[in-house]
Design a protein around this motif. Sequence first.
Motif, short mmCIF file in Angstrom:
data_model
loop_
_atom_site.label_atom_id
_atom_site.label_comp_id
_atom_site.label_asym_id
_atom_site.label_seq_id
_atom_site.Cartn_x
_atom_site.Cartn_y
_atom_site.Cartn_z
N LEU A 6 0.87 -1.20 0.00
CA LEU A 6 0.00 0.00 0.00
C LEU A 6 0.89 1.22 0.00
CD1 LEU A 6 -2.64 -1.01 2.69
CD2 LEU A 6 -2.88 -1.17 0.22
N SER A 7 0.35 2.22 -0.62
CA SER A 7 1.09 3.47 -0.62
C SER A 7 1.00 4.10 0.74
CB SER A 7 0.53 4.43 -1.69
OG SER A 7 -0.81 4.79 -1.35
N ALA A 8 1.89 5.02 0.99
CA ALA A 8 1.90 5.68 2.30
C ALA A 8 0.62 6.42 2.54
CB ALA A 8 3.09 6.63 2.38
N ALA A 9 0.07 7.05 1.50
CA ALA A 9 -1.17 7.83 1.66
C ALA A 9 -2.33 6.92 1.99
CB ALA A 9 -1.46 8.62 0.38
N VAL A 10 -2.40 5.77 1.26
CA VAL A 10 -3.51 4.83 1.52
C VAL A 10 -3.37 4.26 2.91
CG1 VAL A 10 -4.50 2.63 0.85
CG2 VAL A 10 -3.84 4.30 -0.90
N ARG A 11 -2.10 3.87 3.25
CA ARG A 11 -1.90 3.30 4.59
C ARG A 11 -2.27 4.29 5.69
NH1 ARG A 11 0.63 -1.13 5.99
NH2 ARG A 11 1.48 -1.41 3.88
N GLN A 12 -1.94 5.56 5.51
CA GLN A 12 -2.26 6.57 6.51
C GLN A 12 -3.76 6.74 6.66
OE1 GLN A 12 -0.11 8.12 8.58
NE2 GLN A 12 -1.94 8.98 9.58
N ASN A 13 -4.44 6.79 5.51
CA ASN A 13 -5.91 6.94 5.56
C ASN A 13 -6.57 5.70 6.17
OD1 ASN A 13 -7.03 9.51 4.16
ND2 ASN A 13 -5.29 8.90 2.90
N LEU A 14 -6.04 4.54 5.88
CA LEU A 14 -6.60 3.31 6.45
C LEU A 14 -6.42 3.28 7.97
CD1 LEU A 14 -7.93 0.61 5.90
CD2 LEU A 14 -5.63 -0.37 5.53
N LEU A 15 -5.24 3.74 8.41
CA LEU A 15 -4.99 3.79 9.86
C LEU A 15 -5.94 4.76 10.55
CD1 LEU A 15 -3.24 2.86 12.22
CD2 LEU A 15 -1.63 4.71 11.65
N THR A 16 -6.18 5.89 9.86
CA THR A 16 -7.11 6.88 10.44
C THR A 16 -8.51 6.29 10.56
OG1 THR A 16 -5.81 8.70 9.52
CG2 THR A 16 -8.11 9.16 10.11
N LEU A 17 -8.92 5.54 9.51
CA LEU A 17 -10.24 4.91 9.55
C LEU A 17 -10.33 3.89 10.69
CD1 LEU A 17 -11.25 4.29 5.81
CD2 LEU A 17 -12.57 5.52 7.53
N GLN A 18 -9.26 3.11 10.90
CA GLN A 18 -9.28 2.13 11.98
C GLN A 18 -9.38 2.80 13.34
OE1 GLN A 18 -5.67 0.03 11.12
NE2 GLN A 18 -6.72 -1.53 9.86
N THR A 19 -8.61 3.87 13.50
CA THR A 19 -8.65 4.60 14.78
C THR A 19 -10.02 5.18 15.02
OG1 THR A 19 -6.29 5.13 14.55
CG2 THR A 19 -7.60 6.46 16.09
N THR A 20 -10.58 5.77 13.96
CA THR A 20 -11.92 6.36 14.09
C THR A 20 -12.95 5.30 14.42
OG1 THR A 20 -11.33 8.10 12.50
CG2 THR A 20 -13.67 7.72 12.90
N ALA A 21 -12.83 4.12 13.80
CA ALA A 21 -13.77 3.02 14.08
C ALA A 21 -13.68 2.59 15.53
CB ALA A 21 -13.50 1.84 13.15
#
Length: 504
Positions: A6-21
């Motif tokens: 995964l790209s850094a941008a996708v990984r960062q957004n995915l991590l944000t989504l997990q944290t928000t969840a």
Amino acid sequence: MSDITLSAAVRQNLLTLQTTADLLSDVQGKLATGLKVNSALDNPNSFFTASGLNSRANDLNNLLDDMGQSLQTLKAADKGIQSITKLVDSAKAKANQALQTQSQFERAQFAKQYNDLLEQIEDLAKDSSYKGKNLLAGGTNDLTTIFNEDATSKLTIQAVDYTDASLSTGLNLSDIAEAQGGASSFDIRGGSETIALQAGTGQPLQSSSLLSASDAIDVDDVLALFDGPATASSIGTGFTVGAGTTVQDLVNYIDGFAGVNASFDDATGQLVINSNQTIDIRNDGSSGSTGNTADLAAITASAANSSGALLTNSASFKVGDTLTLTDGNNFELGSIEIEADTTIEDLINFLDDFNGVTASFEEASGRISLLSDTDLTLASDNNDFNDNTVAATNTNNDVTIAALTDSGFATDGQINRVIDRLNTALGNLRSQASEFGTNLSTIEIRQDYTRSLINTLQEGAGLLTLADTNEEGANLLALQTRQQLAATSLSFASQADQTVLSLF
């Protein structure tokens, strides 16, 4: 999955989504449970502090239930005392009613009613229990109410025993004696003889005539009563005829013996003699006159054999006699005046009319039997009444019945002693009711305090663990917005990666 890059941008957004969840799940949990601290992991200090507060509140809540049951037990005892007080008042009223009458029969009835009331008092005390605990039954019925969780604060209420009214530690009211009657009897016996007193010319004498004017009696003759035929014994002293002795003097002499009565009729010159026993009246002829030694009258007495027989056939009764019936307190029940036509049956009916008195006549023996619930006396103003033997002097002019047991209300002194005990019992009841009332108020106050304390503890626990729904609702909305934005950002990041595909 480890082979996917995964790209850094996708990984960062995915991590944000997990944290928000994760945050969204946490907020939803707080809103669902209403608690911001659901376990020790959320906040150990707040969790264990709140648990301690809630545990104490639960312990106090259990004690609150016990206090409620103690209140009900006390109320049952208090209601019992109120009712017992009314019964004691009723017993006192019975004693006062007995004091207002002198009739032993009425007093005996009041005594029985008094004992019945004491029995009701004992039964009521036995019925004043609640869930097996009876503060009016003494013994092991003491009531202990605990006010705090370590039982260092409590109230013990001592039980009293009213189930036995005679206990000196309770009401000290003993049953009083109930009257047990007695019996007596007397015979109706009699015989009669008529002597014609006349002068030698055949003229009847008058009561004022000289007795020596009689053709059978002279001066210095001695007249005497004997208890039978010639071999019998004389009764009393003889009557010596003097120069001035009148017919009335002889009548008075004969009439002076107990069990004998005599009357003289001036119109006929007849001396009528009635006797309760067989007697002879003799002239010993001391004057020396020829023919003066003889029986003037021989009277054979027998038992009355019919209830219709006249009472005046017996020497115990004369016309004008008054028979009075009284009890042991000299309370007059009634009286009857003997008339010429008064029969044995009339006397029986008179006696049988009174409460607690039973009279009957036995024709075989000529005997009147009396039963009475109380002491009883049948007395006559005639000294010959109830003298079943002929004697020089009267020794018995009444019939008495001594009851086997007099009632506990027989005398004023006995009644007043009972009233004093009742007054003491009423004072004790009022004092005990006041004590129970104080205990009742104490438990109610502690109950209200405990209820308030429970609320305080639960409120304090809530301050530590309850979630602020308004705040958490706002957090939920913010997280949902953040989640949407993160998803959009993840989409943009993915689209940037997808532009590489356009090169192919």
